[in-house]
Design a protein around this motif. Structure first.
Motif, PDB file in Angstrom:
ATOM      1  N   GLN A   1      -7.746  -0.370  -2.935  1.00  0.00           N
ATOM      2  CA  GLN A   1      -6.989   0.852  -3.647  1.00  0.00           C
ATOM      3  C   GLN A   1      -6.920   0.819  -5.348  1.00  0.00           C
ATOM      4  O   GLN A   1      -6.906   1.850  -5.965  1.00  0.00           O
ATOM      5  CB  GLN A   1      -5.511   0.326  -3.422  1.00  0.00           C
ATOM      6  CG  GLN A   1      -4.767   1.627  -3.304  1.00  0.00           C
ATOM      7  CD  GLN A   1      -4.591   2.775  -2.790  1.00  0.00           C
ATOM      8  OE1 GLN A   1      -5.547   2.875  -1.821  1.00  0.00           O
ATOM      9  NE2 GLN A   1      -3.734   3.709  -3.035  1.00  0.00           N
TER      10      GLN A   1
ATOM     11  N   ARG B   1     -10.690  -3.506   2.330  1.00  0.00           N
ATOM     12  CA  ARG B   1      -9.601  -3.113   1.719  1.00  0.00           C
ATOM     13  C   ARG B   1      -8.966  -4.385   0.807  1.00  0.00           C
ATOM     14  O   ARG B   1      -8.469  -3.846  -0.151  1.00  0.00           O
ATOM     15  CB  ARG B   1      -8.514  -2.692   2.593  1.00  0.00           C
ATOM     16  CG  ARG B   1      -9.050  -1.596   3.923  1.00  0.00           C
ATOM     17  CD  ARG B   1      -9.391  -0.263   2.880  1.00  0.00           C
ATOM     18  NE  ARG B   1      -8.172   0.012   2.197  1.00  0.00           N
ATOM     19  CZ  ARG B   1      -8.168   1.112   1.217  1.00  0.00           C
ATOM     20  NH1 ARG B   1      -9.590   1.670   0.848  1.00  0.00           N
ATOM     21  NH2 ARG B   1      -7.277   1.647   0.437  1.00  0.00           N
TER      22      ARG B   1
ATOM     23  N   ASN C   1       0.872  -1.139  -0.107  1.00  0.00           N
ATOM     24  CA  ASN C   1       0.061   0.069   0.118  1.00  0.00           C
ATOM     25  C   ASN C   1       0.942   1.291   0.127  1.00  0.00           C
ATOM     26  O   ASN C   1       0.468   2.279  -0.731  1.00  0.00           O
ATOM     27  CB  ASN C   1      -0.907  -0.106   1.310  1.00  0.00           C
ATOM     28  CG  ASN C   1      -2.191  -0.684   1.021  1.00  0.00           C
ATOM     29  OD1 ASN C   1      -3.302  -0.456   0.253  1.00  0.00           O
ATOM     30  ND2 ASN C   1      -2.253  -1.970   1.596  1.00  0.00           N
TER      31      ASN C   1
END
Length: 201
Positions: A175, A145, A33
């Motif tokens: 993401q 996520r 990330n």
């Protein structure tokens, strides 16, 4: 160090795993990330497999091992591990099934399995979310996520002193909006053999 075990084996295809193992050629492919990129990480790993007492669920009888697998990034062996899992490997002789009940420190629990004969040297562990038998659970943050949509892993017993594994977690990443394969693989060597008929606390 060890010989091929002959004769009856209460642990079935799990028998050769009993003991302590180390592997230094691990490769982890995952999304990072902070860097917003997918990259590989090499690692060192220790694994321990110990017999447990017989488990009886009514007419079902299970033999098995408790186990742990812990991995450190190369260059960080004196630091905290980046991966840690504990669980059970179970053998249902009557149904010819191997089961892997695993919990990861990140808040993930998986029950995976497949068919396997008593002398098989390749053991598959498959699971999917929502399945009533071989399923996947994860904590709410990870579900938002990096939702796991499939888990597939294979243990390959190459010889009495060597086993390798592959692991593939298919993740739906918030993401990027895309799915990716988070994979791990390593080959481990036996460093200490336990007697497969023993039981440990």
């Amino acid at each position: 160090m060890s010989e091929i075990i002959q004769g009856p084996q209460k642990l079935g295809p799990l028998t050769p795993l009993v003991g302590e193992w180390e592997g230094d050629v691990g490769v982890d492919l995952s999304y990072h990330n902070k860097e917003d990129e997918t990259s590989k990480t090499s690692y060192f790993e220790q694994a321990v497999f110990k017999p447990i007492p017989i488990q009886e669920n009514g007419r079902q009888t299970l033999w098995g091992l408790n186990y742990s697998m812990t991995a450190w990034r190369h260059g960080e062996e004196a630091m905290d591990p980046f991966h840690d899992e504990i669980g059970f490997l179970l053998w249902d002789r009557e149904r010819q099934l191997v089961l892997r009940n695993v919990v990861f420190g990140r808040g993930i629990a998986i029950l995976a399995g497949s068919s396997a004969g008593a002398r098989d040297t390749e053991l598959r562990f498959d699971a999917s979310p929502g399945a009533a038998d071989f399923g996947i659970l994860q904590n709410p943050y990870l579900l938002e996520r990096a939702e796991i949509t499939a888990f597939n892993s294979v243990f390959t017993l190459k010889d009495p002193e060597t086993f390798s594994y592959t692991s593939d977690l298919v993740l739906k990443l918030a993401q990027t909006g895309e799915s990716m394969h988070h994979t791990d693989e390593n080959t481990l060597k036996l460093v200490k053999r336990y007697h497969p008929g023993s039981q440990f606390n």
